[in-house]
Every structure is written in C-alpha cells, then in structure tokens.
Design a protein around this motif. Structure first.
Motif, PDB file in Angstrom:
ATOM      1  N   UNK A  15      76.974   9.885  74.351  1.00 39.24           N
ATOM      2  CA  UNK A  15      75.558  10.080  74.037  1.00 39.24           C
ATOM      3  C   UNK A  15      75.132  11.540  74.161  1.00 39.24           C
ATOM      4  N   UNK A  16      76.028  12.452  73.794  1.00 42.30           N
ATOM      5  CA  UNK A  16      75.700  13.880  73.753  1.00 42.30           C
ATOM      6  C   UNK A  16      75.474  14.276  72.295  1.00 42.30           C
ATOM      7  N   UNK A  17      74.427  15.061  72.047  1.00 39.08           N
ATOM      8  CA  UNK A  17      74.120  15.498  70.685  1.00 39.08           C
ATOM      9  C   UNK A  17      75.231  16.425  70.182  1.00 39.08           C
ATOM     10  N   UNK A  18      75.755  16.090  68.989  1.00 36.27           N
ATOM     11  CA  UNK A  18      76.824  16.895  68.391  1.00 36.27           C
ATOM     12  C   UNK A  18      76.427  17.428  67.007  1.00 36.27           C
ATOM     13  N   UNK A  19      75.226  17.081  66.538  1.00 35.14           N
ATOM     14  CA  UNK A  19      74.768  17.552  65.239  1.00 35.14           C
ATOM     15  C   UNK A  19      73.528  16.817  64.809  1.00 35.14           C
ATOM     16  N   UNK A  20      73.128  17.052  63.571  1.00 35.19           N
ATOM     17  CA  UNK A  20      71.975  16.382  62.989  1.00 35.19           C
ATOM     18  C   UNK A  20      72.289  16.056  61.531  1.00 35.19           C
ATOM     19  N   UNK A  21      71.646  14.983  61.039  1.00 29.58           N
ATOM     20  CA  UNK A  21      71.840  14.582  59.648  1.00 29.58           C
ATOM     21  C   UNK A  21      70.676  13.684  59.232  1.00 29.58           C
ATOM     22  N   UNK A  22      70.408  13.619  57.924  1.00 28.59           N
ATOM     23  CA  UNK A  22      69.375  12.687  57.440  1.00 28.59           C
ATOM     24  C   UNK A  22      69.777  11.237  57.734  1.00 28.59           C
ATOM     25  N   UNK A  32      77.222   7.905  64.881  1.00 28.44           N
ATOM     26  CA  UNK A  32      76.511   7.470  66.083  1.00 28.44           C
ATOM     27  C   UNK A  32      75.182   8.193  66.192  1.00 28.44           C
ATOM     28  N   UNK A  33      74.151   7.457  66.556  1.00 29.27           N
ATOM     29  CA  UNK A  33      72.815   8.021  66.745  1.00 29.27           C
ATOM     30  C   UNK A  33      72.134   7.245  67.864  1.00 29.27           C
ATOM     31  N   UNK A  34      70.823   7.400  68.029  1.00 26.61           N
ATOM     32  CA  UNK A  34      70.105   6.788  69.146  1.00 26.61           C
ATOM     33  C   UNK A  34      68.967   5.901  68.657  1.00 26.61           C
ATOM     34  N   UNK A  35      68.749   4.804  69.393  1.00 26.94           N
ATOM     35  CA  UNK A  35      67.658   3.876  69.096  1.00 26.94           C
ATOM     36  C   UNK A  35      66.963   3.464  70.393  1.00 26.94           C
ATOM     37  N   UNK A  36      65.679   3.157  70.272  1.00 26.15           N
ATOM     38  CA  UNK A  36      64.913   2.607  71.388  1.00 26.15           C
ATOM     39  C   UNK A  36      64.492   1.187  71.031  1.00 26.15           C
ATOM     40  N   UNK A 101      67.693  -0.453  80.671  1.00 27.97           N
ATOM     41  CA  UNK A 101      69.118  -0.111  80.651  1.00 27.97           C
ATOM     42  C   UNK A 101      69.480   0.450  79.273  1.00 27.97           C
ATOM     43  N   UNK A 102      70.652   1.076  79.217  1.00 23.62           N
ATOM     44  CA  UNK A 102      71.158   1.669  77.978  1.00 23.62           C
ATOM     45  C   UNK A 102      72.557   1.120  77.729  1.00 23.62           C
ATOM     46  N   UNK A 103      72.882   0.921  76.447  1.00 24.07           N
ATOM     47  CA  UNK A 103      74.224   0.466  76.092  1.00 24.07           C
ATOM     48  C   UNK A 103      74.585   0.980  74.702  1.00 24.07           C
ATOM     49  N   UNK A 104      75.875   1.024  74.432  1.00 28.43           N
ATOM     50  CA  UNK A 104      76.370   1.411  73.115  1.00 28.43           C
ATOM     51  C   UNK A 104      76.552   0.141  72.293  1.00 28.43           C
ATOM     52  N   UNK A 105      75.691  -0.021  71.282  1.00 35.82           N
ATOM     53  CA  UNK A 105      75.820  -1.160  70.374  1.00 35.82           C
ATOM     54  C   UNK A 105      76.906  -0.822  69.367  1.00 35.82           C
ATOM     55  N   UNK A 106      77.838  -1.752  69.169  1.00 34.66           N
ATOM     56  CA  UNK A 106      78.865  -1.632  68.131  1.00 34.66           C
ATOM     57  C   UNK A 106      78.992  -3.001  67.485  1.00 34.66           C
ATOM     58  N   UNK A 107      78.563  -3.088  66.239  1.00 28.89           N
ATOM     59  CA  UNK A 107      78.598  -4.375  65.571  1.00 28.89           C
ATOM     60  C   UNK A 107      78.128  -4.258  64.142  1.00 28.89           C
ATOM     61  N   UNK A 108      77.657  -5.378  63.564  1.00 21.23           N
ATOM     62  CA  UNK A 108      77.171  -5.328  62.185  1.00 21.23           C
ATOM     63  C   UNK A 108      76.116  -4.240  62.019  1.00 21.23           C
TER      64      UNK A 108
END
Length: 173
Positions: A15-22, A32-36, A101-108
């Motif tokens: 969860x470290x920022x490595x760049x930006x994109x549309x 990978x990006x972030x969601x609330x 809490x925070x988690x890494x979602x990986x799925x559909x």
C-alpha cells in the motif's frame, strides 16, 4: 472530467504509492489502487443498502451494503470515506467515519487496498442518482439473511468486506 479520467494513486502490495494513472487505465491494466468502504447506519442501527446504477464502471446494477469508492490521487482513506459517504448518501455534515480495518481485496474486478469504516447517518438521505438506483435500510439480521440467501447479486468486493466485518466483530466478542 469523466470517471475514467479521474487520476488515482497506484500502489504496491504494501500500500505504498508507486505512481499515478487515470482510473480507466488503472482498471484496464489491473493496477493496485485504494478504496474506502463505509457502512452507513441510521438512528435505529439499520444499514443502508443500495443497488448501483447500470452506468457504473465496475459491478453495474449490483447490490452493496457499503457506500464509498476509490481514493483520488493524494487523498487519504479518511478523507475519501467522508467524501464518498456524503456524496453517495446526498448529505452534508456527517461525523468522521470510524475506521475499522484494512485489507487487500483480490477477486472479481481486480485488486485494491480496501479500508472499511462505519458512520451513523441520522440525516434524511437523498442518494446520488448517478451512483444509486435504489436503496433501503435493513436491520443487521435482514442483511445477513439477504447475504446468506444469495438471491441478490452483490458487488464482490463489498461482499468480501462485509464477511470480513462480521468476522472482525465476532473476534471482538
């Protein structure tokens, strides 16, 4: 600016920022990006449940028990949680959502860091028409029956977040 043009932070598996994109590119390339995710409860403790509009980029016309969305570039999880909750519920003046809490979602749909929050909304809601096609409030027991019954098409990431939330609460008993 369209939703696909909104610039997001791209993050790594820590969860470290490595760049930006549309957003459109982030989704197309599976970055990978972030969601609330915000579980909104009314004064009686019922949970806001809604069906997403058919025009949504991800999981159109699916049901969700969370309001929320992606973080814009440079935005914190807490800022996004409050912004998204107020936008989607159509209210102003909510208290800061409580981080759970925070988690890494990986799925559909891909993979993204997901921070789960909860907020009490005692204001009358006027859900954002571009985001919400239908809504109601369900008691936790009613929501559990709908989730476990399988009749509604739930957004996979929200369903995963809700299952983790139930486990989180049970572990604290």
């Amino acid at each position: 600016m369209s939703a696909a043009e909104e610039v997001l932070d791209v993050v790594d598996r820590e969860d470290r920022v490595v760049g930006q994109a549309p957003r459109g590119e982030v989704y197309a390339r599976g970055l990978l990006h972030r969601c609330a995710f915000v579980l909104a409860r009314d004064a009686r403790g019922r949970i806001f449940v809604h069906r997403r509009t058919a025009s949504k980029l991800v999981f159109p016309s699916h049901y969700d028990m969370f309001v929320g969305g992606v973080l814009g570039a440079g935005e914190s999880y807490a800022e996004a949680a409050l912004r998204e909750a107020e936008e989607e519920l159509g209210v102003r003046g909510l208290a800061e959502p409580t981080p759970l809490f925070k988690f890494l979602y990986e799925g559909p749909g891909g993979a993204w860091w997901s921070y789960v929050y909860e907020v009490r909304c005692e204001l009358p809601v006027a859900p954002q028409a571009s985001e919400v096609d239908w809504h109601t409030y369900l008691t936790p027991e009613e929501l559990d029956r709908e989730v476990d019954g399988g009749a509604w098409a739930w957004v996979p990431d929200g369903l995963e977040a809700y299952r983790r939330l139930r486990a989180h609460r049970e572990s604290r008993l």
